[in-house]
Design a protein around this motif. Structure first.
Motif, PDB file in Angstrom:
ATOM      1  N   THR A   1      -1.281   1.153  -3.215  1.00  0.00           N
ATOM      2  CA  THR A   1      -0.258   1.386  -4.506  1.00  0.00           C
ATOM      3  C   THR A   1      -0.960   2.199  -5.562  1.00  0.00           C
ATOM      4  OG1 THR A   1       1.123  -0.307  -3.607  1.00  0.00           O
ATOM      5  CG2 THR A   1       1.539   0.546  -5.791  1.00  0.00           C
ATOM      6  N   VAL A   2      -2.094   1.499  -5.858  1.00  0.00           N
ATOM      7  CA  VAL A   2      -2.857   2.060  -7.068  1.00  0.00           C
ATOM      8  C   VAL A   2      -3.496   3.385  -6.609  1.00  0.00           C
ATOM      9  CG1 VAL A   2      -4.974   1.775  -8.399  1.00  0.00           C
ATOM     10  CG2 VAL A   2      -3.317  -0.153  -8.049  1.00  0.00           C
TER      11      VAL A   2
ATOM     12  N   TRP B   1      -1.109  -4.562  -0.485  1.00  0.00           N
ATOM     13  CA  TRP B   1      -0.405  -3.620  -0.712  1.00  0.00           C
ATOM     14  C   TRP B   1      -0.968  -3.064  -2.129  1.00  0.00           C
ATOM     15  CZ3 TRP B   1       1.740  -4.664  -5.381  1.00  0.00           C
ATOM     16  CH2 TRP B   1       1.629  -5.942  -5.864  1.00  0.00           C
ATOM     17  N   MET B   2      -1.747  -3.915  -3.003  1.00  0.00           N
ATOM     18  CA  MET B   2      -2.272  -3.572  -4.196  1.00  0.00           C
ATOM     19  C   MET B   2      -3.196  -2.272  -4.399  1.00  0.00           C
ATOM     20  SD  MET B   2      -3.773  -5.670  -7.358  1.00  0.00           S
ATOM     21  CE  MET B   2      -2.501  -7.002  -7.455  1.00  0.00           C
ATOM     22  N   LEU B   3      -4.338  -2.059  -3.666  1.00  0.00           N
ATOM     23  CA  LEU B   3      -5.107  -0.970  -3.644  1.00  0.00           C
ATOM     24  C   LEU B   3      -4.213   0.256  -3.330  1.00  0.00           C
ATOM     25  CD1 LEU B   3      -8.094  -0.023  -4.128  1.00  0.00           C
ATOM     26  CD2 LEU B   3      -8.489  -0.646  -1.981  1.00  0.00           C
TER      27      LEU B   3
ATOM     28  N   LEU C   1      -7.464  -9.505  -2.548  1.00  0.00           N
ATOM     29  CA  LEU C   1      -6.204  -8.938  -3.212  1.00  0.00           C
ATOM     30  C   LEU C   1      -4.967  -9.038  -2.535  1.00  0.00           C
ATOM     31  CD1 LEU C   1      -7.590  -6.053  -5.364  1.00  0.00           C
ATOM     32  CD2 LEU C   1      -7.100  -8.357  -6.171  1.00  0.00           C
ATOM     33  N   PRO C   2      -3.858  -9.041  -2.835  1.00  0.00           N
ATOM     34  CA  PRO C   2      -2.464  -8.536  -1.682  1.00  0.00           C
ATOM     35  C   PRO C   2      -2.732  -7.119  -1.302  1.00  0.00           C
ATOM     36  CG  PRO C   2      -1.803  -9.214  -3.990  1.00  0.00           C
ATOM     37  CD  PRO C   2      -3.286  -9.158  -4.271  1.00  0.00           C
TER      38      PRO C   2
END
Length: 64
Positions: free
Chosen positions: A15-16, A11-13, A8-9
């Motif tokens: 951020t979530v 920054w996604m995890l 995944l990108p």
């Protein structure tokens, strides 16, 4: 083919992991306790945890 968090990108995890608990905490405080915010210590703890997670993801992506 499994689901790989490192694909995944980066920054996604983080951020979530920061935004989702923050929304839940704000919702619980608003509807259950009738307060307008959350503790600054909770916000700082979530932010630091998200930063550590982001750093680990970036490091693991570089090692891979």
């Amino acid at each position: 083919m499994g689901w790989d968090l490192l694909s995944l990108p980066w920054w996604m995890l983080p951020t979530v992991l920061f935004v989702l608990p923050m929304i839940v905490a704000l919702g619980v405080n608003r509807w259950r306790f009738h307060r307008a915010g959350v503790s600054q210590h909770l916000v700082l703890g979530l932010f630091v945890g998200a930063c550590w997670t982001a750093a680990l993801i970036v490091i693991l992506q570089q090692v891979r």
